[in-house]
Design an enzyme around this catalytic site. Structure first.
Site, PDB file in Angstrom:
ATOM      1  CE1 TYR A  88     -19.387  21.895  -9.826  1.00  0.00           C
ATOM      2  CE2 TYR A  88     -20.611  23.390  -8.409  1.00  0.00           C
ATOM      3  CZ  TYR A  88     -20.450  22.750  -9.628  1.00  0.00           C
ATOM      4  OH  TYR A  88     -21.339  22.964 -10.631  1.00  0.00           O
ATOM      5  CE  LYS A 102      -6.946   1.768   2.397  1.00  0.00           C
ATOM      6  NZ  LYS A 102      -6.044   0.752   2.975  1.00  0.00           N
ATOM      7  CD  GLU A 109      -9.118   5.976  11.150  1.00  0.00           C
ATOM      8  OE1 GLU A 109      -9.712   5.073  11.753  1.00  0.00           O
ATOM      9  OE2 GLU A 109      -8.263   5.736  10.261  1.00  0.00           O
ATOM     10  CD  GLU A 162      -2.821  -1.094   2.440  1.00  0.00           C
ATOM     11  OE1 GLU A 162      -4.051  -1.194   2.311  1.00  0.00           O
ATOM     12  OE2 GLU A 162      -2.243  -1.025   3.546  1.00  0.00           O
TER      13      GLU A 162
END
Length: 118
Positions: free
Chosen positions: A53, A98, A73, A21
């Site tokens: 945006y 994810k 987080e 990862e």
């Protein structure tokens, strides 16, 4: 309070605690609710009074492409602080997911809310 939202925004970044990862970028899905600092755009119908945006999405993707986060987080907190500081939003809700991170589960993620202290 006026709120703009972005749903299912796909971004690519390095996220996770495992060695693979840390090397292979992953696609995440973001949902954002952003309180506007004012409601001038409702009366003026002028983009200069609005929160663009497209700029929000581009800025987040740019920042996330440059770094690595171990946890969702921390990534969500980073995004929240970008929106509060760089776009002067008084409040934001950030959801980060994810995709297919664990078997038999479409998404795993976190949702946080942050506001500016005035």
């Amino acid at each position: 309070m006026d709120i703009i939202f972005l749903r299912e925004l796909k971004v690519t970044t390095l996220i996770g605690i495992y060695e693979r990862e840390k090397r292979v970028p992953q696609t995440l899905q973001l949902d954002l609710d952003i309180a506007l600092p004012n409601s001038r755009a409702c009366q003026s119908d002028d983009i200069n009074d609005a929160l663009d945006y497209a700029q929000v999405a581009q800025h987040i993707q740019s920042v996330l492409s440059e770094g690595h986060f171990s946890l969702l987080e921390a990534l969500a907190e980073h995004i929240a602080q970008i929106i509060l500081k760089d776009f002067n939003a008084p409040w934001v809700r950030v959801s980060v997911a994810k995709l297919q991170a664990i078997r038999n589960c479409k998404q795993v993620g976190i949702s946080i809310e942050r506001g500016q202290i005035r």
